[in-house]
Motif scaffolding. Sequence first.
Motif, PDB file in Angstrom:
ATOM      1  N   LEU A   1      40.541  16.492  56.394  1.00  0.00           N
ATOM      2  CA  LEU A   1      41.348  17.631  55.996  1.00  0.00           C
ATOM      3  C   LEU A   1      42.431  17.124  55.050  1.00  0.00           C
ATOM      4  O   LEU A   1      43.248  16.292  55.421  1.00  0.00           O
ATOM      5  CB  LEU A   1      41.993  18.295  57.210  1.00  0.00           C
ATOM      6  CG  LEU A   1      42.889  19.501  56.929  1.00  0.00           C
ATOM      7  CD1 LEU A   1      42.110  20.610  56.262  1.00  0.00           C
ATOM      8  CD2 LEU A   1      43.522  19.992  58.211  1.00  0.00           C
ATOM      9  N   ARG A   2      42.427  17.584  53.806  1.00  0.00           N
ATOM     10  CA  ARG A   2      43.369  17.105  52.802  1.00  0.00           C
ATOM     11  C   ARG A   2      44.472  18.124  52.570  1.00  0.00           C
ATOM     12  O   ARG A   2      44.213  19.317  52.523  1.00  0.00           O
ATOM     13  CB  ARG A   2      42.633  16.829  51.481  1.00  0.00           C
ATOM     14  CG  ARG A   2      41.632  15.688  51.591  1.00  0.00           C
ATOM     15  CD  ARG A   2      40.827  15.571  50.320  1.00  0.00           C
ATOM     16  NE  ARG A   2      39.978  16.754  50.132  1.00  0.00           N
ATOM     17  CZ  ARG A   2      39.366  17.042  48.999  1.00  0.00           C
ATOM     18  NH1 ARG A   2      39.530  16.267  47.940  1.00  0.00           N
ATOM     19  NH2 ARG A   2      38.594  18.112  48.907  1.00  0.00           N
ATOM     20  N   PHE A   3      45.687  17.620  52.451  1.00  0.00           N
ATOM     21  CA  PHE A   3      46.833  18.472  52.190  1.00  0.00           C
ATOM     22  C   PHE A   3      47.375  18.171  50.800  1.00  0.00           C
ATOM     23  O   PHE A   3      47.661  17.025  50.479  1.00  0.00           O
ATOM     24  CB  PHE A   3      47.956  18.234  53.209  1.00  0.00           C
ATOM     25  CG  PHE A   3      47.726  18.915  54.524  1.00  0.00           C
ATOM     26  CD1 PHE A   3      48.384  20.086  54.838  1.00  0.00           C
ATOM     27  CD2 PHE A   3      46.839  18.380  55.443  1.00  0.00           C
ATOM     28  CE1 PHE A   3      48.168  20.712  56.050  1.00  0.00           C
ATOM     29  CE2 PHE A   3      46.614  19.000  56.655  1.00  0.00           C
ATOM     30  CZ  PHE A   3      47.281  20.172  56.967  1.00  0.00           C
ATOM     31  N   ALA A   4      47.490  19.192  49.977  1.00  0.00           N
ATOM     32  CA  ALA A   4      48.138  19.055  48.676  1.00  0.00           C
ATOM     33  C   ALA A   4      49.520  19.674  48.782  1.00  0.00           C
ATOM     34  O   ALA A   4      49.659  20.838  49.161  1.00  0.00           O
ATOM     35  CB  ALA A   4      47.318  19.742  47.590  1.00  0.00           C
ATOM     36  N   ALA A   5      50.557  18.906  48.494  1.00  0.00           N
ATOM     37  CA  ALA A   5      51.935  19.379  48.608  1.00  0.00           C
ATOM     38  C   ALA A   5      52.499  19.665  47.232  1.00  0.00           C
ATOM     39  O   ALA A   5      52.421  18.841  46.336  1.00  0.00           O
ATOM     40  CB  ALA A   5      52.798  18.333  49.314  1.00  0.00           C
ATOM     41  N   SER A   6      53.055  20.861  47.059  1.00  0.00           N
ATOM     42  CA  SER A   6      53.657  21.224  45.780  1.00  0.00           C
ATOM     43  C   SER A   6      54.955  21.962  46.055  1.00  0.00           C
ATOM     44  O   SER A   6      55.249  22.343  47.184  1.00  0.00           O
ATOM     45  CB  SER A   6      52.704  22.086  44.951  1.00  0.00           C
ATOM     46  OG  SER A   6      52.420  23.301  45.617  1.00  0.00           O
ATOM     47  N   VAL A   7      55.734  22.144  45.004  1.00  0.00           N
ATOM     48  CA  VAL A   7      57.013  22.830  45.110  1.00  0.00           C
ATOM     49  C   VAL A   7      56.988  24.064  44.227  1.00  0.00           C
ATOM     50  O   VAL A   7      56.671  23.978  43.047  1.00  0.00           O
ATOM     51  CB  VAL A   7      58.182  21.915  44.690  1.00  0.00           C
ATOM     52  CG1 VAL A   7      59.507  22.646  44.861  1.00  0.00           C
ATOM     53  CG2 VAL A   7      58.172  20.628  45.505  1.00  0.00           C
ATOM     54  N   ILE A   8      57.288  25.204  44.819  1.00  0.00           N
ATOM     55  CA  ILE A   8      57.404  26.430  44.034  1.00  0.00           C
ATOM     56  C   ILE A   8      58.825  26.480  43.486  1.00  0.00           C
ATOM     57  O   ILE A   8      59.783  26.589  44.240  1.00  0.00           O
ATOM     58  CB  ILE A   8      57.119  27.668  44.893  1.00  0.00           C
ATOM     59  CG1 ILE A   8      55.684  27.618  45.440  1.00  0.00           C
ATOM     60  CG2 ILE A   8      57.349  28.941  44.085  1.00  0.00           C
ATOM     61  CD1 ILE A   8      55.341  28.759  46.353  1.00  0.00           C
ATOM     62  N   GLU A   9      58.950  26.357  42.169  1.00  0.00           N
ATOM     63  CA  GLU A   9      60.253  26.321  41.524  1.00  0.00           C
ATOM     64  C   GLU A   9      60.418  27.543  40.624  1.00  0.00           C
ATOM     65  O   GLU A   9      59.447  28.129  40.153  1.00  0.00           O
ATOM     66  CB  GLU A   9      60.374  25.058  40.650  1.00  0.00           C
ATOM     67  CG  GLU A   9      60.147  23.765  41.419  1.00  0.00           C
ATOM     68  CD  GLU A   9      61.435  23.120  41.859  1.00  0.00           C
ATOM     69  OE1 GLU A   9      62.420  23.857  42.045  1.00  0.00           O
ATOM     70  OE2 GLU A   9      61.439  21.905  42.017  1.00  0.00           O
ATOM     71  N   GLN A  10      61.642  27.883  40.354  1.00  0.00           N
ATOM     72  CA  GLN A  10      61.945  28.903  39.358  1.00  0.00           C
ATOM     73  C   GLN A  10      63.075  28.389  38.471  1.00  0.00           C
ATOM     74  O   GLN A  10      64.213  28.825  38.570  1.00  0.00           O
ATOM     75  CB  GLN A  10      62.340  30.216  40.024  1.00  0.00           C
ATOM     76  CG  GLN A  10      61.181  30.916  40.713  1.00  0.00           C
ATOM     77  CD  GLN A  10      61.585  32.261  41.254  1.00  0.00           C
ATOM     78  OE1 GLN A  10      62.718  32.462  41.648  1.00  0.00           O
ATOM     79  NE2 GLN A  10      60.658  33.196  41.256  1.00  0.00           N
ATOM     80  N   PRO A  11      62.756  27.429  37.602  1.00  0.00           N
ATOM     81  CA  PRO A  11      63.802  26.923  36.709  1.00  0.00           C
ATOM     82  C   PRO A  11      64.198  27.967  35.676  1.00  0.00           C
ATOM     83  O   PRO A  11      63.643  29.060  35.622  1.00  0.00           O
ATOM     84  CB  PRO A  11      63.139  25.706  36.056  1.00  0.00           C
ATOM     85  CG  PRO A  11      61.936  25.406  36.882  1.00  0.00           C
ATOM     86  CD  PRO A  11      61.506  26.703  37.450  1.00  0.00           C
ATOM     87  N   GLU A  12      65.135  27.572  34.833  1.00  0.00           N
ATOM     88  CA  GLU A  12      65.645  28.475  33.817  1.00  0.00           C
ATOM     89  C   GLU A  12      64.603  28.691  32.732  1.00  0.00           C
ATOM     90  O   GLU A  12      64.613  28.040  31.691  1.00  0.00           O
ATOM     91  CB  GLU A  12      66.927  27.896  33.213  1.00  0.00           C
ATOM     92  CG  GLU A  12      68.072  27.827  34.193  1.00  0.00           C
ATOM     93  CD  GLU A  12      68.707  29.193  34.389  1.00  0.00           C
ATOM     94  OE1 GLU A  12      69.197  29.767  33.421  1.00  0.00           O
ATOM     95  OE2 GLU A  12      68.691  29.676  35.524  1.00  0.00           O
ATOM     96  N   LYS A  13      63.677  29.568  32.963  1.00  0.00           N
ATOM     97  CA  LYS A  13      62.642  29.888  31.979  1.00  0.00           C
ATOM     98  C   LYS A  13      62.552  31.406  31.902  1.00  0.00           C
ATOM     99  O   LYS A  13      61.811  32.029  32.655  1.00  0.00           O
ATOM    100  CB  LYS A  13      61.310  29.270  32.379  1.00  0.00           C
ATOM    101  CG  LYS A  13      60.226  29.382  31.310  1.00  0.00           C
ATOM    102  CD  LYS A  13      58.987  28.613  31.734  1.00  0.00           C
ATOM    103  CE  LYS A  13      57.911  28.700  30.664  1.00  0.00           C
ATOM    104  NZ  LYS A  13      56.690  27.958  31.052  1.00  0.00           N
ATOM    105  N   PRO A  14      63.312  32.019  31.017  1.00  0.00           N
ATOM    106  CA  PRO A  14      63.420  33.489  31.009  1.00  0.00           C
ATOM    107  C   PRO A  14      62.072  34.171  30.852  1.00  0.00           C
ATOM    108  O   PRO A  14      61.218  33.765  30.074  1.00  0.00           O
ATOM    109  CB  PRO A  14      64.312  33.753  29.786  1.00  0.00           C
ATOM    110  CG  PRO A  14      65.088  32.483  29.599  1.00  0.00           C
ATOM    111  CD  PRO A  14      64.155  31.394  30.003  1.00  0.00           C
ATOM    112  N   GLY A  15      61.893  35.221  31.629  1.00  0.00           N
ATOM    113  CA  GLY A  15      60.735  36.076  31.445  1.00  0.00           C
ATOM    114  C   GLY A  15      59.435  35.528  31.967  1.00  0.00           C
ATOM    115  O   GLY A  15      58.375  36.037  31.632  1.00  0.00           O
ATOM    116  N   ALA A  16      59.452  34.495  32.784  1.00  0.00           N
ATOM    117  CA  ALA A  16      58.197  33.927  33.265  1.00  0.00           C
ATOM    118  C   ALA A  16      58.378  33.412  34.688  1.00  0.00           C
ATOM    119  O   ALA A  16      59.424  32.906  35.053  1.00  0.00           O
ATOM    120  CB  ALA A  16      57.738  32.796  32.358  1.00  0.00           C
TER     121      ALA A  16
END
Length: 722
Positions: free
Chosen positions: A32-47
Amino acid sequence: MKKLYPFILCFILMACNDEQYLVTDNVVGQTLRFAASVIEQPEKPGAVVDTDDPNVTKDFKAGDSFGLFIIDGGGNLVTEIEGHNARNIKVTTPDGKAWNVNSDISEVVHKLGYSYVAYYPYTNSDDFNNCPDKDKINDLLTAPAEDQSEQPATDWMITEPSKPEINAVTTLKFKHKYAKIDIYNSFTQEHTNDWASLYKFTKTVDDNNVEHYRYILNVDSAHKMSVSGKYSIGDKLTGIKQFTYNRDDVAIENGRHSIVYTYGMDERCAIDLGFPSGVKWSPINLGTEKSTYLDEPAIAAAGKLLGKRLAWGELYEKDIYTSATYIDYPDQNGVLLPEDISETVYDPVKQYWGGHWMLPNVADLQEFVNNTEVVKTETVYSEDLGKDINKITFRSKCNGKEITFLSNGYAYNSTVSANQYLYYMSAIRSNAYYCNSLVNSSGSIKVDNTYINRYWGYSIRPVLKEYDKYTNDEKKALVTSRIDDLAVDLGIRKTVKEIVDGVEQNVTYKVLWSPFNYGAETKVELNSINGVPVDEDAFVNNDCFKSPGMRLAWGDVVERAKFSTAGYKNSAIAAKYNYNNTANTDLNTRDLKYEDDIIQLNWPTGWYMPTARDLQLLINNTTVSTTTIDGHRWIILTGKGDYSGVSIQIPAAGYIDDADNVSWPRNAGTAYLQSATIGLSSSKPTLYALFIGTSSGNLITTAGRPTGLNVRPVKYVKVSGE
């Protein structure tokens, strides 16, 4: 800015061959493999930022850990596995790339309906270890303190419960619990903001002299705040000017990670062309930037402009570009600027854009030439020049991405010449009059170092280089992991008397030599650019061979900043060995004890500081010659007879004492290697050392123990039947 790499965590699970996970007693184990990521919301207007976007800042570094919880089909936490507590399983990454279970649990069994939830960073506390349910996990992620000077590099992050997919991959998507603000400043700037009076920030300075200010805020409802400040650029040669900046649209909200660049250009705009070095290129010229993130339309608009036109090492545009108006023309006042102005006050990219932006060097330009091809040349109108110029599109041979340049020509006097060709400067001058530049004046793209006057005015295309430097301990680990395989056999054998099973016997050893002096790795810089792995084998096998290594006073395990006879006399090591030899001694004597032998302390078993006899055997069984490396003399010791094709090289580094505390000091052009054997003297603390000149060498008996000498380690390998 570091990339967000995929992280794979391997567990053993119980599953059948069907696409569903079933509870059975006789199933075959899978991974069983786990992929770890981070959901970010940097300063990128409109996206909305995609979690798979490689440009998203990652918060995981080597040594980081997160806590893992297992939720069964009924929504309850799995509390026990193998008789061990299964709540708050510690999962650690040793290198920032792979994840390993770091607990008493060796196997995690997956059953139908199981899901997984994790939080970061891992905390070993009774509250987490005895957590009763998944909702309580979120409650344990406490609000940030007002004084954040000792707070970890990230705020709390947590995932939603995640189920395994059909291919047995579980993606753990971490979200920030609170609002995290990262402010990136250049070293010339300062800042103020709306929340500075409420929280004490954490400030760090990275290997590139970039200041990082970090705040973690508890913001229940979304709103915007501002960041403003001032900075100055220039010096007495260029003239000093003051600038200000203001960012009043920083989005603040729990679960959001905002990145604020207070200087001219957002680093996330850099184009990764897949070059081996990891260097990224700006999509636009210096002087066409905006203070906010540039999306594709904004980059396309800026790509139609030439931006600032500057002479090499100058920061401000002029009406006339001649030798008479240049700050550094040799006919007037000699060459004042360094050969490489990268990251100095004379680097206009560093001054205007700050952060990890800088002028490209010659290697960067050549890498660009070697790894791109022209795929399109079109005529466009330049508003800057009021005439047509060429827009040239380059495609990377590495990853197929494209980047465009405008032909800019060069400014001489008050006019621009050759505007149909590229002239983009580097940070390196080739001599007093010229600088290296990227040009295509002869119909092909090349790096020119023979024609481009420094006082002409050129456009500038910046590059992005964030250095991750290896520490001395990390470099030492690379050396020690390979040193046994690198040991050099010059054909030297040594027979000594030893007590074996209670009987004195003659024992013969091979005396193998290190290919470089101890501590060579400390004198060699090793770093990666923008997260690209370095060639560690090349570092050990090539770079360390060219390094002089450390200088040590006898018995020291740390290199001194200054070698002082008086300071050594009053040291603990001098008191410990407060005796001298007054007559001939056994050259095999190892006077230096284990705890003071820097080789035995730091290198694998079998490696030592050589005895006087080892050094004598070395010079007696080799021939001496010299070579030049990087402008300095090196001595080559070559084996004899059957070993005439084997050699080691030793830096002709002389020695350092009270009078000459410099890099290549007294008797530079000769070599001195210290032994573990005390020398002959009735009044001074001495040791045996090997002196090597340009054609021969000999064992000397009265080298000073306080003197800074190089150390060449030896390895003993017992020889059977000899």
